[in-house]
Write an enzyme that holds these catalytic residues in place. Structure first.
Site, PDB file in Angstrom:
ATOM      1  N   CYS A 100      49.583  -2.560  -6.278  1.00 43.67           N
ATOM      2  CA  CYS A 100      49.554  -1.295  -7.030  1.00 43.67           C
ATOM      3  C   CYS A 100      48.376  -1.156  -7.987  1.00 43.67           C
ATOM      4  O   CYS A 100      47.575  -0.230  -7.883  1.00 43.67           O
ATOM      5  CB  CYS A 100      50.860  -1.140  -7.798  1.00 43.67           C
ATOM      6  N   HIS A 150      50.530   4.241 -12.986  1.00 39.14           N
ATOM      7  CA  HIS A 150      50.595   2.768 -13.048  1.00 39.14           C
ATOM      8  C   HIS A 150      49.433   2.206 -13.848  1.00 39.14           C
ATOM      9  O   HIS A 150      48.772   1.248 -13.444  1.00 39.14           O
ATOM     10  CB  HIS A 150      50.658   2.151 -11.659  1.00 39.14           C
TER      11      HIS A 150
END
Length: 545
Positions: A100, A150
């Site tokens: 991620c 994120h």
């Protein structure tokens, strides 16, 4: 046990031009600027009339092959398919560090892993020399992000005028709650957004148990539709729309799962080299294991349902762009941060060099007034990567691409599909899940070479003939020349890192796993300085000229 290093800021800061914000952070002259809006920090560049709107659509943990236009007729994606027909499908799109946060660092900066500083899962730095939203803002764009960022802090802006965030339930600092979860409380008082009880790294699946309109996919899509509908500035729009699915939990609403009720879904492919990964405990977050074909197929069926749910939201977003007269003059790129193994080779989740993990969707629709030799609806085989997206946006906005940026503009391939392009793309990830899963590799989309740092194990796959990576060719005598060629290519690529990574033109065995390179930006601040930084960032976010 997972071998993911915890992020920490101990590296030497790279030399960069001093900006007002860096003076605030590094020279600690924050008080001079606190509560003020320096004219030098205000956007003053007037947008050119021909600057296109720029729409970046992301999904999370989305396999490259889980789309109709990519050749998977099982997956129902008519809206993505129409976008592909109006643009170009890059069939060899990759995420160089397929997890991620390092993927999002590449996207944010346009830089390769060694240069943006992230070689594995850690924290995206607080500030970089190159930041996509800030650079487009400086070119006159109104910049907004919706969905999963994120980043850390979780509401960091990196130049966005604003963000509305879905953090998938993550809380990484006191006082944080995502915009999606606040909206959920407003619209579903007393209900639990995690009622299904499946975590975000689990491999089991279930049906979303609440009203479909409460699903995070609907929130992200409809928030984007609302912003586009409200957009009346003369300035071009940069909008990032980042869905948190089809990342687990695999939780489509029932009607999307029903679309696949009678669909035949094949069992995951298992290479002849992969049997050693079969016998792992069936824990909820397992990264390896053979849990039976039925289990894997069930997870994939729910996963496909999530992809179709996202596709419906894409249809509504495109419809609103057309209603507002913005679609024709929009550059749209769709991609993902990484894939999802979904049981391929008894692997689950991501961080692997294999196609299910490292290959990502990559399509681009260019503005109507942009001309080139490439016809719409074509497929290109050039190896492209997330680092190429920011240079593409800068090119479209009429800006030069900085020499220190590693990516290249995809628009050059629209102008001339035969234009010079990189011959291969680099791949890597630091240690995750088990010690031996620390690797680096290269691929040109036809061949793939992987080197495992802990033990020097090598894999070589002929993707052109074996796209499922069933046969490791590294041990075959007839492929030793090819193996040596790719080994030396990787050695050359790693040579800038020193003899700890490559020596005499070939990669070496390493004992130490490295999450951050020396180029990772170190920004050390006291709590008071962090607060002042944030106040300045928020104050500036309301200033648009």
């Amino acid at each position: 046990m997972e071998f993911i290093e915890k992020p920490f800021l101990t590296f030497k800061k790279i030399e960069k031009p001093i900006t007002v914000r860096k003076l605030i952070l590094i020279s600690f002259t924050v008080f001079v600027f606190f509560g003020c809006a320096s004219e030098n920090n205000q956007t003053s560049v007037q947008p050119e009339q021909n600057q296109p709107n720029i729409i970046l659509i992301m999904t999370d943990q989305h396999r490259a092959d889980a789309l109709g236009y990519a050749g998977n007729s099982t997956v129902i994606t008519p809206n993505f398919d129409r976008l592909a027909a109006d643009g170009v499908h890059f069939e060899n799109g990759y995420s160089s560090v397929p997890s991620c946060t390092p993927a999002r660092a590449a996207l944010l900066t346009g830089q390769a892993p060694w240069n943006n500083g992230m070689l594995g899962y850690g924290r995206v730095a607080r500030e970089y020399e190159f930041q996509m939203p800030q650079m487009l803002r400086d070119l006159g764009y109104y910049t907004f992000g919706i969905g999963k960022m994120h980043w850390f802090p979780q509401k960091a802006l990196h130049g966005f005028h604003g963000t509305l965030v879905d953090a998938s339930g993550r809380i990484e600092s006191e006082g944080f709650i995502s915009d999606y979860r606040n909206w959920f409380k407003l619209n579903a008082p007393g209900q639990d957004p995690d009622k299904l009880g499946i975590g975000w790294n689990e491999h089991r699946a279930g049906v979303y148990p609440l009203d479909e309109e409460l699903h995070p996919t609907v929130w992200t899509g409809q928030t984007a539709v609302e912003l586009i509908g409200n957009y009346d500035l003369d300035a071009p729009l940069f909008l990032k729309i980042s869905f948190a699915r089809p990342h687990s939990p695999y939780d489509p609403p029932q009607r999307y799962l029903d679309m696949y009720e009678n669909t035949e879904i094949p069992a995951p492919p298992v290479g002849e080299w992969a049997e050693r990964f079969a016998d792992f405990p069936e824990t909820p977050n397992a990264a390896f294991g053979d849990f039976g074909a039925d289990h894997a197929i069930n997870s994939r069926r729910h996963y496909y349902g999530l992809v179709t749910q996202i596709d419906d939201q894409i249809g509504e977003i495109v419809s609103m762009l057309k209603q507002k007269g913005m679609y024709e003059n929009s550059l749209i790129i769709f991609t993902s941060d990484h894939g999802d193994m979904l049981g391929d080779h008894h692997h689950w989740r991501k961080t692997y060099a294999y196609e299910g993990s490292a290959a990502v969707p990559f399509l681009m629709k260019w503005p109507e007034n942009f001309s080139g030799d490439l016809n719409r609806g074509q497929t290109l085989s050039n190896p492209v990567e997330l680092r190429d997206i920011l240079p593409t946006f800068l090119d479209a906005a009429g800006s030069e691409v900085p020499d220190a940026m590693d990516g290249a503009s995809l628009l050059s391939l629209v102008k001339d599909p035969q234009a010079d392009w990189r011959p291969w793309i680099d791949l890597e990830h630091n240690t995750t899940y088990i010690e031996e899963n620390y690797w680096s590799g290269l691929t040109d989309g036809e061949m793939k070479y992987i080197w495992f740092f802990p033990n020097g194990e090598e894999q070589l796959f002929n993707l052109a003939e074996d796209p499922q990576e069933l046969h490791n060719l590294a041990g075959l005598e007839e492929y030793q020349g090819e193996l040596e060629l790719w080994r030396h290519r990787l050695g050359d690529h790693l040579s800038e890192r020193g003899e700890g990574f490559a020596k005499n033109g070939v990669p070496v065995i390493r004992e130490e796993s490295k999450t951050y390179s020396p180029n990772y930006p170190q920004i050390e601040m006291t709590p008071q300085e962090r607060l002042r930084y944030w106040v300045e960032e928020i104050t500036e976010s309301f200033l648009y000229h």
